[in-house]
Design an enzyme around this catalytic site. Structure first.
Site: not given
Ligand code: 5GP
Ligand code: ZN
Length: 109
Positions: A29, A82, A88, A93, A95
């Site tokens: 991350d 999430n 959150g 996409h 993950h």
């Molecule tokens: P969400 O909030 O959608 O559950 O988590 C998204 C996660 O993706 C966050 O923890 C954020 O730090 C991570 N993230 C967002 N953009 C990028 C990126 O360009 N590269 C990487 N490695 N992580 C990303």
């Molecule tokens: Zn995608």
């Protein structure tokens, strides 16, 4: 489609990849919330958990987690998915977050 995780899966954007197979990639991350914090994604785009249309995809994503953690020497970790903005989700996409290396509180904030 303008999806940052599709671009990471397709190597259009660089990331710190820690695992890759035919269907799945895992990468660190960008903004880690624990000493170990990586994300596991299917290469195929699904905007959230709600969109996954095959049990195989769940198996592909989740079965690699213990493989990766074993390689990293990690026995205890938190997994988080999430789904939706109020939960959150910021990247649409699917993950799975895998975090380790500190104590976690419950319930999650
Ligand atoms: P969400 O909030 O959608 O559950 O988590 C998204 C996660 O993706 C966050 O923890 C954020 O730090 C991570 N993230 C967002 N953009 C990028 C990126 O360009 N590269 C990487 N490695 N992580 C990303
Ligand atoms: Zn995608």
């Amino acid at each position: 489609m303008d999806c940052i995780f599709c671009k990471i899966a397709g190597k259009e954007i660089s990331s710190s990849l820690i695992y890759e197979d035919e269907n799945v990639v895992a990468f660190n991350d960008l903004n880690p919330q624990a000493p170990v914090h990586f994300l596991v994604i299917p290469k195929k785009h699904y905007s959230s958990l709600n969109e996954i249309d095959s049990k195989e995809v769940f198996a592909q994503i989740f079965s690699v987690i213990p493989e990766i953690t074993k390689k990293l020497g990690i026995k205890e970790y938190r997994t988080v998915v999430n789904t939706g903005a109020s939960a959150g989700q910021t990247v649409f996409h699917i993950h799975v977050h895998v975090m380790s290396g500190r104590n976690f509180t419950w319930p999650a904030g």
